[in-house]
Structures are given as structure tokens and as C-alpha cells.
Design an enzyme around this catalytic site. Sequence first.
Site, PDB file in Angstrom:
ATOM      1  N   GLU A 218      19.435 -74.537  -7.666  1.00 30.82           N
ATOM      2  CA  GLU A 218      18.728 -73.252  -7.675  1.00 30.82           C
ATOM      3  C   GLU A 218      18.655 -72.737  -6.245  1.00 30.82           C
ATOM      4  O   GLU A 218      18.571 -73.532  -5.302  1.00 30.82           O
ATOM      5  CB  GLU A 218      17.322 -73.439  -8.222  1.00 30.82           C
ATOM      6  CG  GLU A 218      17.327 -73.910  -9.653  1.00 30.82           C
ATOM      7  CD  GLU A 218      15.916 -74.038 -10.205  1.00 30.82           C
ATOM      8  OE1 GLU A 218      15.379 -73.034 -10.683  1.00 30.82           O
ATOM      9  OE2 GLU A 218      15.348 -75.134 -10.111  1.00 30.82           O
ATOM     10  N   HIS A 242      15.797 -81.951 -18.272  1.00 34.03           N
ATOM     11  CA  HIS A 242      17.045 -81.177 -18.352  1.00 34.03           C
ATOM     12  C   HIS A 242      18.285 -81.998 -17.979  1.00 34.03           C
ATOM     13  O   HIS A 242      19.278 -82.008 -18.697  1.00 34.03           O
ATOM     14  CB  HIS A 242      16.987 -79.947 -17.434  1.00 34.03           C
ATOM     15  CG  HIS A 242      15.783 -79.074 -17.650  1.00 34.03           C
ATOM     16  ND1 HIS A 242      15.238 -78.861 -18.889  1.00 34.03           N
ATOM     17  CD2 HIS A 242      15.028 -78.344 -16.792  1.00 34.03           C
ATOM     18  CE1 HIS A 242      14.204 -78.047 -18.782  1.00 34.03           C
ATOM     19  NE2 HIS A 242      14.044 -77.718 -17.512  1.00 34.03           N
ATOM     20  N   LYS A 333      15.923 -77.208  -5.161  1.00 43.08           N
ATOM     21  CA  LYS A 333      15.483 -75.827  -4.902  1.00 43.08           C
ATOM     22  C   LYS A 333      16.040 -75.389  -3.556  1.00 43.08           C
ATOM     23  O   LYS A 333      16.299 -76.222  -2.679  1.00 43.08           O
ATOM     24  CB  LYS A 333      13.961 -75.763  -4.837  1.00 43.08           C
ATOM     25  CG  LYS A 333      13.246 -76.329  -6.061  1.00 43.08           C
ATOM     26  CD  LYS A 333      13.187 -75.337  -7.172  1.00 43.08           C
ATOM     27  CE  LYS A 333      12.385 -75.859  -8.350  1.00 43.08           C
ATOM     28  NZ  LYS A 333      12.576 -75.068  -9.557  1.00 43.08           N
TER      29      LYS A 333
HETATM   30  C1  BG6 Z   1      12.156 -75.321 -15.532  1.00 50.14           C
HETATM   31  C2  BG6 Z   1      11.623 -75.920 -14.271  1.00 50.14           C
HETATM   32  O1  BG6 Z   1      12.027 -76.216 -16.598  1.00 50.14           O
HETATM   33  O2  BG6 Z   1      13.524 -74.994 -15.363  1.00 50.14           O
HETATM   34  C3  BG6 Z   1      11.817 -74.973 -13.102  1.00 50.14           C
HETATM   35  O3  BG6 Z   1      10.243 -76.197 -14.422  1.00 50.14           O
HETATM   36  C4  BG6 Z   1      13.255 -74.535 -13.018  1.00 50.14           C
HETATM   37  O4  BG6 Z   1      11.392 -75.581 -11.889  1.00 50.14           O
HETATM   38  C5  BG6 Z   1      13.766 -74.032 -14.339  1.00 50.14           C
HETATM   39  O5  BG6 Z   1      13.324 -73.490 -12.044  1.00 50.14           O
HETATM   40  C6  BG6 Z   1      15.258 -73.768 -14.312  1.00 50.14           C
HETATM   41  O6  BG6 Z   1      15.669 -73.149 -15.505  1.00 50.14           O
HETATM   42  P1  BG6 Z   1      16.900 -72.153 -15.548  1.00 50.14           P
HETATM   43  O7  BG6 Z   1      17.083 -71.848 -17.001  1.00 50.14           O
HETATM   44  O8  BG6 Z   1      16.532 -70.963 -14.722  1.00 50.14           O
HETATM   45  O9  BG6 Z   1      18.061 -72.893 -14.963  1.00 50.14           O
END
Ligand code: BG6
Length: 485
Positions: A218, A242, A333
Site C-alpha cells: 500500500e 488476507h 504501508k
Molecule cells: C484492511 C486493513 O483489512 O485491508 C487495512 O485493515 C488495509 O489496513 C486494507 O489498508 C487493504 O484493503 P484493500 O482492499 O484496499 O487492498
Amino acid sequence: MVSTVIPVQPFDLVIFGATGDLAKRKILPSLYRRLAVHQMPEGARVIGAARSKMTRAEFRKQTLAALQEFVAPDLLKPDLVEQFIASVDYVPVDAGGEDGWAQLAKKLGEKPDHIRAFYLSVAPALFAVIADKLAAAGVATPSSRIVVEKPLGKDLASARALNAQLSKHFTEAQIYRIDHYLGKETVQNLMAIRFANALFEPLWNARYVDHVQITVAENLGVAGRGEYYDKSGAMRDMVQNHLMQLLCLTAMEPPAHFEPNMVRDEKLKVIRSLEPLKLSDIVRGQYRANGSGSSYLDDVKNPQSRTESFIAIRAHIQNWRWAGTPFYLRTGKKLSARLSEICVVFRDPPHSIFPKVDDLRGNALIIRLQPNEGITMRVTIKDPGPGGMRLTEVPLDMTFAKALGGEAEMPEAYERLIMDVIRGDQTLFMRGDEVEAAWSWVDPIIDAWTDAGSKPQQYDPGSAGPIDAYKLTSSDGHLWREIAT
Ligand code: BG6
């Protein structure tokens, strides 16, 4: 190509925490989009429930504002918006107290034939409280569904306690634990690619796969969610759910049928086959400040924090299919780009008849979750033109949006998942035992960090993480893929 949409049966979806962020950003807009493609049937009701003493008209107004903010303007057709808003209702309910429950029961009682789903978009501390209240108010019928989302505990003990509390009133078949990554189009495509094509499965094992890289990067930091995040860190926030789900879908055996429990049984076997992690298999990082950008410590307002905003892991699966093939996982992050992908790197041919070329990296299958969902196969070909046999690498590239035509729909994860709740399909939801097994794998490491007082290594925002993350793969003779879009 336009996908076929099959309407679901009439339902009542009660959203606890209806005035919160998730409801506004994801749940309500997703429901609207499903109505816009005629999947949400006539008569279905979306019932907001929250502490705020709002009227139905006020909640409808809030819902309209949420649609205007979070749905693409070209999808907001006045007649559809009106139809959606008319399906929205509201009951003020005090989750921890007595107020509102009788009113909610009365409202649900008006439509006894509707499928009932309770979406708990609230702080996890309220999951068990609301489950108890639903039972006490007599609204949790045997066919009702309850939907919860992470954090599902903060360790094995708390996850077990939560499972036990929910199962006091709901059977496992009624509990829908959301991992929104499982709702992403490409994640499901991973199963289609593996099990609907004869091409990949024979090669999908340690004999042909050199290693696998799973990256969820991210580019944003944790500002705004610092309080929650600092208690979790990347291991709890991303890896335990995830990334482990992506690992399971990549590594699992083919289930006999595409059936919820058969798929989940296979995923569980993968988690249980994971070798216990060693500290030397993990690199933790924390982003520092650069230029005008704030540091992690600034963002979480905790100058002493030892929580990781980046993690890289070398995992090994101890079974016949995967012994000897490392799975590298990384997430963080404030990295150089927002990119999620799974890259399966194949071994070199057993014998090369061509002169060695240094910068060739060999075959790889890259499954891109976001952005630009698609699949790329890296293959080696002859460099075109005369001058002898020189080799080069090219991507065989398929971006789904292009390959399936401009109208290919990529529904948001929540759209698919909410419709699956109504349909009663649990394939894309985590079973209680999966969640517990995932905690069992990460818990010892979190404990070891605490015991050792370990500190994450700092990394620059906009980079690919700390230096040691490079070493994790390079010490095995591998190279991380670039984090770039
Ligand atoms: C969430 C996390 O489950 O998933 C976040 O708590 C993260 O920290 C997010 O930013 C990422 O999801 P996506 O769908 O934007 O990749």
C-alpha cells in the site's frame, strides 16, 4: 461481455453500526450497485440500526449522501436511487442496552418470509453482546445469518472465545466471517485458473515451482487509524487474514467439488501444514519520516511504538506438494505503490541448449489483484531479428477488463460477499477453525517479539521496505519483484 445477474431472494439486511464508516463507504454503496444491476429484488429491505436517535427520513438522507460520495456518478440513476432509498429503513437500537430491540423485532416480524441477515459493522467488543441480544429479542431465526468482520480476535485465545460466543446462538452455517480479500475478483480467478485449466495444475508443485511471492503493498500510511493499527501491526492486520488466505488459495489441493466446506477444508489443511515460523524467517519494518511526510510514530502518536507497518516472511509448507518451495509474503504501508499480486516463479529448464543469458529470470505466472486485475505469464522467446539465437523475456499479458471487453464488470468485494450471505453461500467466508489455525501460526511469533523486545527496522516511505527484506530472498538466491504499477 456482460455478466449474468441472478436476483437473490427478498431479504432484510440489518446493519448494526449503520452510521459508521464501513456502512457509508462500502455496505450501502455495494447494495445500491447490486440494485442497479437488478440483483437486489423488489421488497428487499436494508434496515439501519445504530445508537443515534435518528428518524427513517434522516437515515435515508444520510444514505443518499453516502451514495453520492461513494458511487460513481454515471451509476447514480435517479429512478434507481429513489428505489434504493425507498428500501432503506432505520431503527435506533442500543446494542448494549434494552432500547430499540422490541421495535426491531416488530419491524422484522412484518416480513417473516424474508431471509434475515445481521451485519455487525461495529467494534468487535460488541459482537458477542449483539449476538446475545438478537437471541434474547427472538429475532435470530434458524435461517438467519450473522456477518462479522476482522479483527476476529487478537490471538488464538480471544478468537476461540469469540467463536464460542457466536456459536451459542448461531450454527457455523449461519456465521459469515468476512475477509474482503476473498471477495476480490482475481482471488476467485485464482481458483478458476488453477482448477478449470489443465495447463497449470501439473506444474503446480515443488518440482516445477521454484518459489512463490505474495505481495500486498500500500502506498498510504496509517494516519487516521493509528489507534487501532498500533495495537495490531501488519502481522495481525494483514498477514493473519488476507495474506494467509491468498497463500491458502495458491497452495491448496483441488477440492473434490467447488463446495464451501470442501474448499475450506483444503485451505485449513494448508494452514495446518505450515512450518512454525522462526524469527530468522521474518523481517519487520516501520516507516520513518521523509521530507514533509510523517513517520509511523507521528501517525500513531506513540513515539515508543514497536509495532510493524511492514512485514516480510519466508514460509514453508510441509507437505508433499510444496516441500522445498518457499512462499515469501510481504505487506506494508507507505511503500512505493499500491499493488497486490501473487507471483509463481517456475524453475529453469533442466538443461539449457542456449548460451546462458544473465538477466533472464525464467517463467513466472503473475496474478494481479489490484490495480488492473489480470494475469501475466512471463515467457522466454527469441529476440527478433537476424544475428543468431539470442533470448529475451516477454509478458503474455491479459488484463481482464481488456480481455473481457469494456463492459466487463469487476464488482467490489463487498457486493459479491453481501449477495453470497443472502444466497447462503459460505465459500468465500472464513470458517471458525481456519481463523483459529491462522492465529496458532502467528501467535508464537508475536509473543517472541514481545519477549525479545524486538524493534522493527526503519524504512523510507516510497521504498520497497527495509533492507533486510531484500536479504530474506537474496540469501536464498531469489529477488523480490519490483513494487510498481
Ligand atoms: C484492511 C486493513 O483489512 O485491508 C487495512 O485493515 C488495509 O489496513 C486494507 O489498508 C487493504 O484493503 P484493500 O482492499 O484496499 O487492498
